[in-house]
Design a protein around this motif. Structure first.
Motif, mmCIF file in Angstrom:
data_model
loop_
_atom_site.group_PDB
_atom_site.id
_atom_site.type_symbol
_atom_site.label_atom_id
_atom_site.label_comp_id
_atom_site.label_asym_id
_atom_site.label_seq_id
_atom_site.Cartn_x
_atom_site.Cartn_y
_atom_site.Cartn_z
ATOM 1 N N MET A 193 19.265 21.749 41.697
ATOM 2 C CA MET A 193 19.021 20.745 40.661
ATOM 3 C C MET A 193 18.080 19.660 41.202
ATOM 4 S SD MET A 193 20.716 21.612 37.952
ATOM 5 C CE MET A 193 20.886 20.086 37.055
ATOM 6 N N LEU A 194 17.074 19.259 40.384
ATOM 7 C CA LEU A 194 16.192 18.173 40.768
ATOM 8 C C LEU A 194 16.918 16.844 40.660
ATOM 9 C CD1 LEU A 194 12.878 19.163 38.946
ATOM 10 C CD2 LEU A 194 13.344 19.273 41.394
ATOM 11 N N GLU A 195 16.700 16.022 41.647
ATOM 12 C CA GLU A 195 17.248 14.668 41.579
ATOM 13 C C GLU A 195 16.292 13.802 40.776
ATOM 14 O OE1 GLU A 195 18.389 10.919 44.497
ATOM 15 O OE2 GLU A 195 18.069 12.913 45.356
ATOM 16 N N ARG A 196 16.758 13.178 39.748
ATOM 17 C CA ARG A 196 15.908 12.399 38.853
ATOM 18 C C ARG A 196 16.233 10.917 38.948
ATOM 19 N NH1 ARG A 196 13.342 15.937 35.428
ATOM 20 N NH2 ARG A 196 14.293 18.015 35.268
ATOM 21 N N ARG A 197 15.234 10.083 38.623
ATOM 22 C CA ARG A 197 15.440 8.646 38.588
ATOM 23 C C ARG A 197 14.493 8.040 37.566
ATOM 24 N NH1 ARG A 197 11.846 5.636 42.465
ATOM 25 N NH2 ARG A 197 10.279 7.145 43.142
ATOM 26 N N PHE A 198 14.816 6.881 37.091
ATOM 27 C CA PHE A 198 13.993 6.214 36.113
ATOM 28 C C PHE A 198 12.733 5.695 36.811
ATOM 29 C CE2 PHE A 198 12.679 2.921 33.124
ATOM 30 C CZ PHE A 198 12.827 3.616 31.922
ATOM 31 N N PRO A 199 11.515 5.963 36.285
ATOM 32 C CA PRO A 199 10.282 5.537 36.966
ATOM 33 C C PRO A 199 10.197 4.014 37.079
ATOM 34 C CG PRO A 199 9.790 6.299 34.752
ATOM 35 C CD PRO A 199 11.217 6.659 35.013
ATOM 36 N N ARG A 200 9.737 3.563 38.242
ATOM 37 C CA ARG A 200 9.587 2.129 38.495
ATOM 38 C C ARG A 200 8.131 1.713 38.265
ATOM 39 N NH1 ARG A 200 12.612 2.477 44.234
ATOM 40 N NH2 ARG A 200 11.336 4.366 44.191
ATOM 41 N N PRO A 201 7.904 0.534 37.741
ATOM 42 C CA PRO A 201 6.533 0.088 37.451
ATOM 43 C C PRO A 201 5.617 0.155 38.664
ATOM 44 C CG PRO A 201 8.100 -1.363 36.383
ATOM 45 C CD PRO A 201 8.906 -0.426 37.246
ATOM 46 N N ARG A 202 6.141 -0.207 39.870
ATOM 47 C CA ARG A 202 5.260 -0.202 41.036
ATOM 48 C C ARG A 202 4.826 1.210 41.422
ATOM 49 N NH1 ARG A 202 10.262 -1.446 43.624
ATOM 50 N NH2 ARG A 202 10.923 0.162 45.135
ATOM 51 N N ASP A 203 5.616 2.239 41.012
ATOM 52 C CA ASP A 203 5.218 3.619 41.270
ATOM 53 C C ASP A 203 4.168 4.101 40.268
ATOM 54 O OD1 ASP A 203 7.018 3.763 43.367
ATOM 55 O OD2 ASP A 203 8.655 4.433 42.068
ATOM 56 N N LEU A 204 4.249 3.594 39.045
ATOM 57 C CA LEU A 204 3.337 4.039 37.992
ATOM 58 C C LEU A 204 1.976 3.351 38.064
ATOM 59 C CD1 LEU A 204 5.744 4.131 34.915
ATOM 60 C CD2 LEU A 204 4.879 6.068 36.233
ATOM 61 N N ALA A 205 1.960 2.127 38.572
ATOM 62 C CA ALA A 205 0.728 1.333 38.547
ATOM 63 C C ALA A 205 -0.475 2.054 39.163
ATOM 64 C CB ALA A 205 0.963 -0.021 39.225
ATOM 65 N N PRO A 206 -0.345 2.693 40.360
ATOM 66 C CA PRO A 206 -1.529 3.362 40.929
ATOM 67 C C PRO A 206 -2.014 4.555 40.121
ATOM 68 C CG PRO A 206 0.170 3.009 42.600
ATOM 69 C CD PRO A 206 0.798 2.741 41.279
ATOM 70 N N LEU A 207 -1.145 5.093 39.255
ATOM 71 C CA LEU A 207 -1.496 6.272 38.472
ATOM 72 C C LEU A 207 -2.069 5.924 37.105
ATOM 73 C CD1 LEU A 207 1.729 8.382 39.190
ATOM 74 C CD2 LEU A 207 -0.444 8.424 40.434
ATOM 75 N N MET A 208 -2.102 4.646 36.768
ATOM 76 C CA MET A 208 -2.479 4.249 35.411
ATOM 77 C C MET A 208 -3.527 3.139 35.425
ATOM 78 S SD MET A 208 1.269 4.339 33.582
ATOM 79 C CE MET A 208 0.578 4.037 31.974
ATOM 80 N N ARG A 209 -4.592 3.349 36.205
ATOM 81 C CA ARG A 209 -5.673 2.378 36.232
ATOM 82 C C ARG A 209 -6.667 2.687 35.111
ATOM 83 N NH1 ARG A 209 -6.815 2.227 42.763
ATOM 84 N NH2 ARG A 209 -4.803 1.297 43.353
ATOM 85 N N PHE A 210 -6.820 1.768 34.198
ATOM 86 C CA PHE A 210 -7.699 1.995 33.059
ATOM 87 C C PHE A 210 -9.139 1.660 33.424
ATOM 88 C CE2 PHE A 210 -3.551 1.389 31.121
ATOM 89 C CZ PHE A 210 -3.523 2.436 30.204
ATOM 90 N N LYS A 211 -10.034 2.491 32.946
ATOM 91 C CA LYS A 211 -11.457 2.270 33.176
ATOM 92 C C LYS A 211 -11.930 1.073 32.371
ATOM 93 C CE LYS A 211 -15.936 4.603 32.735
ATOM 94 N NZ LYS A 211 -16.625 5.837 32.285
ATOM 95 N N ALA A 212 -12.760 0.231 33.005
ATOM 96 C CA ALA A 212 -13.307 -0.914 32.284
ATOM 97 C C ALA A 212 -14.197 -0.424 31.148
ATOM 98 C CB ALA A 212 -14.112 -1.787 33.240
ATOM 99 N N PRO A 213 -14.043 -0.989 29.966
ATOM 100 C CA PRO A 213 -14.849 -0.517 28.829
ATOM 101 C C PRO A 213 -16.329 -0.855 29.007
ATOM 102 C CG PRO A 213 -13.613 -2.490 28.227
ATOM 103 C CD PRO A 213 -13.135 -2.087 29.584
ATOM 104 N N GLN A 214 -17.189 0.031 28.535
ATOM 105 C CA GLN A 214 -18.625 -0.211 28.506
ATOM 106 C C GLN A 214 -19.004 -0.548 27.064
ATOM 107 O OE1 GLN A 214 -21.805 -1.186 28.917
ATOM 108 N NE2 GLN A 214 -21.739 0.002 30.846
ATOM 109 N N TRP A 215 -19.366 -1.815 26.843
ATOM 110 C CA TRP A 215 -19.614 -2.262 25.482
ATOM 111 C C TRP A 215 -21.010 -1.903 24.993
ATOM 112 C CZ3 TRP A 215 -15.151 -3.131 23.557
ATOM 113 C CH2 TRP A 215 -14.136 -3.695 24.315
ATOM 114 N N ASN A 216 -21.934 -1.628 25.919
ATOM 115 C CA ASN A 216 -23.285 -1.241 25.523
ATOM 116 C C ASN A 216 -23.274 0.227 25.104
ATOM 117 O OD1 ASN A 216 -26.034 -0.065 25.971
ATOM 118 N ND2 ASN A 216 -26.542 -2.186 26.447
ATOM 119 N N ALA A 217 -23.555 0.486 23.812
ATOM 120 C CA ALA A 217 -23.422 1.845 23.275
ATOM 121 C C ALA A 217 -24.377 2.821 23.964
ATOM 122 C CB ALA A 217 -23.675 1.833 21.763
ATOM 123 N N LYS A 218 -25.627 2.387 24.224
ATOM 124 C CA LYS A 218 -26.573 3.282 24.873
ATOM 125 C C LYS A 218 -26.096 3.652 26.268
ATOM 126 C CE LYS A 218 -31.071 2.386 24.832
ATOM 127 N NZ LYS A 218 -32.390 1.795 25.248
#
Length: 410
Positions: free
Chosen positions: A1-26
């Motif tokens: 059986m896999l041991e499970r735990r509720f994900p912690r924010p500090r563990d998720l943060a490195p996996l969820m870096r959002f790309k900065a938006p590019q506002w210039n359409a071209k």
């Protein structure tokens, strides 16, 4: 059986870096383009059908064009391993001077029809990249204005020999006085090829508006705004013309030009001379005996004689026979940096891009041309590293196998 735990924010943060938006359409569009084909798709969305098809199309059934592309697809690379390729040098010496990359921008006609920035975008992008820019006789920007856009770089002038020799040589004289270092004489145009897309689209200078033209333009307002609010389209090297492209070419081109005429042109030009449009070994040998500086194997991008020889297939034999007497260059069919690496490995000193450049121009003007050059440069560098070579001089025929699809019957 896999041991499970509720994900912690500090563990998720490195996996969820959002790309900065590019506002210039071209810039957003161009940054999303990872290949020349991506730029082509953007160009097709943003350019009316007639000028896009002028770039895209070839002669008659477009068999030559398709075969040229197929030849580059039908290669096998043969890499070496365990080489230090941490630093890769893509520069070389072409016609006596250094270029930063083994390709340059080919001469193209009607260029401001594709995008209002036209040759100025190409010349300034070439200057920034350290590669040559070639201006066509059929270009839409003056020789002197191209020089101003690329004042310290390599400028080449492409010559079609007209029936009016005096006017032809007046252009050559202007290019020499402006400081262009190379004359690129195109020799595969005794008459214009049958470019059926242009006939069907009614492609002419100036454009002929029809209901279909207007409907096609509705979703492309930026092109029309730029076209209508900038200097009226005209040939910088010619008088104004009203008629189809084919009619203009047939009026200009001289079917009587011979090797003797070429020798005379060479005697008039103070810089280096390259002959473009060579399609067999015997002609290459004759040109080498005349003392030309370079020979460009080309079938005009498949836009003249349909079912013409494939330049990439001719390359090894021509290099072997005349490569010691003249530099061998190549165009037609190049769509990626890997294509360029393959050509250099088989002996080409230099290559030229036409459609790839125009796709970038149509996709985003000067920034689009910059993107074309960046894509090709990145592909060249990556391909060299994967082959295990750190500079162009290390590329050799053993790195490439040309797989056989078409072969003459006995």
């Amino acid at each position: 059986m896999l041991e499970r735990r509720f994900p912690r924010p500090r563990d998720l943060a490195p996996l969820m870096r959002f790309k900065a938006p590019q506002w210039n359409a071209k810039r957003r569009r161009l940054e999303a383009a990872l290949t020349i084909d991506d730029l082509r798709r953007i160009a097709q969305r943003r350019t009316p059908k007639a000028p896009f098809d002028y770039t895209e199309g070839g002669a008659e059934a477009e068999i030559s064009m398709g075969r040229a592309r197929q030849a580059f697809e039908d290669i096998q690379f043969n890499p070496g391993i365990l080489r230090d390729v941490s630093v890769v040098d893509t520069s070389s010496t072409v016609l006596g001077a250094t270029v930063a990359l083994p390709f340059g921008i080919a001469p193209t006609g009607f260029t401001r029809m594709m995008n209002a920035e036209g040759e100025i975008a190409g010349a300034s992008a070439a200057a920034a990249a350290g590669i040559p820019f070639a201006l066509s006789t059929m270009g839409t920007t003056a020789i002197e204005d191209v020089k101003a856009a690329n004042p310290d770089g390599r400028n080449w002038f492409q010559l079609y020999m007209w029936k009016d020799r005096e006017r032809s040589m007046a252009l050559v004289d202007r290019a020499a006085k402006a400081g262009f270092d190379t004359l690129l004489v195109t020799v595969d145009v005794p008459v214009a090829g049958a470019r059926l897309r242009d006939k069907r689209n009614g492609f002419s200078i100036p454009p002929q508006l029809t209901l279909g033209t207007v409907l096609n333009a509705i979703p492309r307002p930026e092109w029309w705004i730029n076209f209508l609010t900038t200097e009226p389209l005209a040939f910088a090297s010619l008088d104004r013309w009203s008629g189809t492209v084919g009619e203009l070419l047939d009026t200009m081109f001289d079917p009587t030009v011979t090797f003797e005429d070429l020798a005379w042109i060479k005697s008039q030009w103070p810089g280096t001379l390259v002959v473009k449009g060579v399609q067999n070994l015997e002609d290459a040998k004759k040109l080498a005996s005349l003392g030309v500086d370079g020979i460009t194997l080309s079938n005009h991008g498949g836009r003249q004689l349909d079912r013409a020889p494939i330049p990439f297939h001719l390359l090894p034999e021509v290099v072997r026979e005349v490569g010691m007497d003249a530099e061998i260059h190549l165009d037609t069919g190049i769509r990626s940096g890997a294509d360029i690496v393959a050509a250099i490995a088989l002996g080409a000193r230099f290559t030229m891009i036409g459609r790839a450049y125009l796709y970038g121009l149509m996709a985003g003007g000067r920034e689009g041309v910059d993107r074309t050059i960046t894509i090709l440069a990145d592909q060249i560098t990556r391909t060299m590293r994967l082959l295990g070579v750190k500079d162009l001089a290390e590329l050799e025929p053993g790195h490439v196998t040309q797989l056989q699809r078409l072969a003459p019957r006995a």
